[in-house]
Design a protein around this motif. Structure first.
Motif, PDB file in Angstrom:
ATOM      1  N   TYR A  91       0.863  -1.188   0.000  1.00  0.00           N
ATOM      2  CA  TYR A  91       0.000   0.000   0.000  1.00  0.00           C
ATOM      3  C   TYR A  91       0.895   1.232   0.000  1.00  0.00           C
ATOM      4  O   TYR A  91       1.822   1.340   0.807  1.00  0.00           O
ATOM      5  N   LEU A  92       0.606   2.146  -0.939  1.00  0.00           N
ATOM      6  CA  LEU A  92       1.421   3.361  -1.042  1.00  0.00           C
ATOM      7  C   LEU A  92       0.787   4.467  -0.216  1.00  0.00           C
ATOM      8  O   LEU A  92      -0.360   4.854  -0.452  1.00  0.00           O
ATOM      9  N   THR A  93       1.533   4.942   0.758  1.00  0.00           N
ATOM     10  CA  THR A  93       1.016   5.942   1.694  1.00  0.00           C
ATOM     11  C   THR A  93       2.179   6.731   2.284  1.00  0.00           C
ATOM     12  O   THR A  93       3.256   6.156   2.505  1.00  0.00           O
ATOM     13  N   PRO A  94       1.970   8.029   2.548  1.00  0.00           N
ATOM     14  CA  PRO A  94       3.051   8.802   3.191  1.00  0.00           C
ATOM     15  C   PRO A  94       3.414   8.235   4.566  1.00  0.00           C
ATOM     16  O   PRO A  94       4.473   8.529   5.090  1.00  0.00           O
ATOM     17  N   LEU A 148       1.147   8.047  -8.895  1.00  0.00           N
ATOM     18  CA  LEU A 148       2.496   8.514  -9.242  1.00  0.00           C
ATOM     19  C   LEU A 148       3.565   7.733  -8.476  1.00  0.00           C
ATOM     20  O   LEU A 148       4.541   7.273  -9.073  1.00  0.00           O
ATOM     21  N   PRO A 149       3.387   7.520  -7.159  1.00  0.00           N
ATOM     22  CA  PRO A 149       4.351   6.665  -6.460  1.00  0.00           C
ATOM     23  C   PRO A 149       4.476   5.273  -7.096  1.00  0.00           C
ATOM     24  O   PRO A 149       5.575   4.732  -7.216  1.00  0.00           O
ATOM     25  N   ALA A 150       3.354   4.694  -7.547  1.00  0.00           N
ATOM     26  CA  ALA A 150       3.420   3.355  -8.162  1.00  0.00           C
ATOM     27  C   ALA A 150       4.270   3.400  -9.426  1.00  0.00           C
ATOM     28  O   ALA A 150       5.056   2.489  -9.702  1.00  0.00           O
TER      29      ALA A 150
HETATM   30  N1  ADE Z   1       0.251   8.685  -1.515  1.00  0.00           N
HETATM   31  C1  ADE Z   1       0.156   9.999  -1.250  1.00  0.00           C
HETATM   32  N2  ADE Z   1       1.343  10.514  -0.925  1.00  0.00           N
HETATM   33  C2  ADE Z   1       2.235   9.487  -0.988  1.00  0.00           C
HETATM   34  C3  ADE Z   1       3.619   9.372  -0.752  1.00  0.00           C
HETATM   35  N3  ADE Z   1       4.365  10.422  -0.384  1.00  0.00           N
HETATM   36  N4  ADE Z   1       4.195   8.163  -0.911  1.00  0.00           N
HETATM   37  C4  ADE Z   1       3.456   7.101  -1.254  1.00  0.00           C
HETATM   38  N5  ADE Z   1       2.144   7.145  -1.483  1.00  0.00           N
HETATM   39  C5  ADE Z   1       1.533   8.329  -1.350  1.00  0.00           C
END
Ligand code: ADE
Length: 223
Positions: A91-94, A148-150
């Motif tokens: 899962y892509l997340t900050p 975009l991260p993907a």
């Molecule tokens: N989705 C939103 N921001 C992101 C990040 N910095 N890295 C990965 N997924 C994200």
């Protein structure tokens, strides 16, 4: 390597996958990518996949149902690629661990990965608790979604697949190898607007050149 991307916006990927090294990796069958638009997995009659957060907070949250359903579908479809019972879902997340070249190396050896691109505020936390196996951030800033991260992760993995880069482009001298950052490169002309290429590079003395190049690689510092 096969990657399934769970996203509500598969069209966003069209251009980044059709150029340069990623395109080559796909053409050479070193990498295959499929998109799962998880909106197709909701039973909601309006195809709505998000809802307001319980307890109140700004923004919308992606409901668990379409994601659990989509993952059930993929678990069955990719059975032949899965080495164990675990379904590898990133899962892509900050909030995830910071993506590094080391993680790229590690992931590049996998036969199969699924990547979940969130959107809106977040996904329902039960998805993160019970489906997601790893959370990755591409940097300390917030984007509108994981697409975009993907793409960044796909690019970094494509170039590490065997037989994708030529010798000349070899990944081995790149930055981050041996904990160093790559040094400077020059090409023709020898002088441009009065700016000269370092003499040593034109000397033909391979030993000196190698020493110079080595001296210019910087030790990787925590930034
Ligand atoms: N989705 C939103 N921001 C992101 C990040 N910095 N890295 C990965 N997924 C994200």
């Amino acid at each position: 390597m096969h990657i399934d991307i769970l996203t509500l916006f598969p069209e966003m990927f069209e251009s980044p996958l059709s150029h340069s090294i990623v395109k080559r990796a796909i053409e050479r069958k070193k990498l295959s990518i499929e998109f799962i638009d998880f909106r197709e997995f909701t039973k909601d009659k309006h195809k709505q996949v998000d809802d307001y957060p319980f307890g109140g907070a700004p923004g919308m949250v992606i409901k668990p149902e379409p994601l659990f359903e989509a993952v059930d579908f993929l678990k069955e479809k990719r059975k032949y690629l899965l080495g164990s019972d675990e379904f590898p879902l990133i899962y892509l997340t900050p909030q995830g661990e910071s993506y590094t070249q080391q993680i790229a190396e590690e992931l590049s050896h996998k036969k199969y990965l699924a990547i979940l691109c969130g959107h809106y505020k977040d996904v329902d936390y039960r998805v993160r608790e019970h489906l997601v196996t790893r959370e990755i951030s591409i940097g300390n800033y917030v984007l509108s979604g994981g697409e975009l991260p993907a793409m960044i992760i796909i690019d970094s993995l494509a170039r590490l697949q065997e037989g994708v880069l030529s010798n000349m482009e070899s990944a081995y001298s790149d930055s981050f190898q041996d904990n160093t950052l790559d040094g400077p490169y020059y090409t023709r002309p020898r002088e441009y607007r009065g700016y000269k290429v370092p003499e040593v590079l034109l000397s033909g003395n391979h030993k000196l050149i190698e020493e110079w190049q080595k001296s210019k690689r910087k030790k990787l510092q925590k930034r």
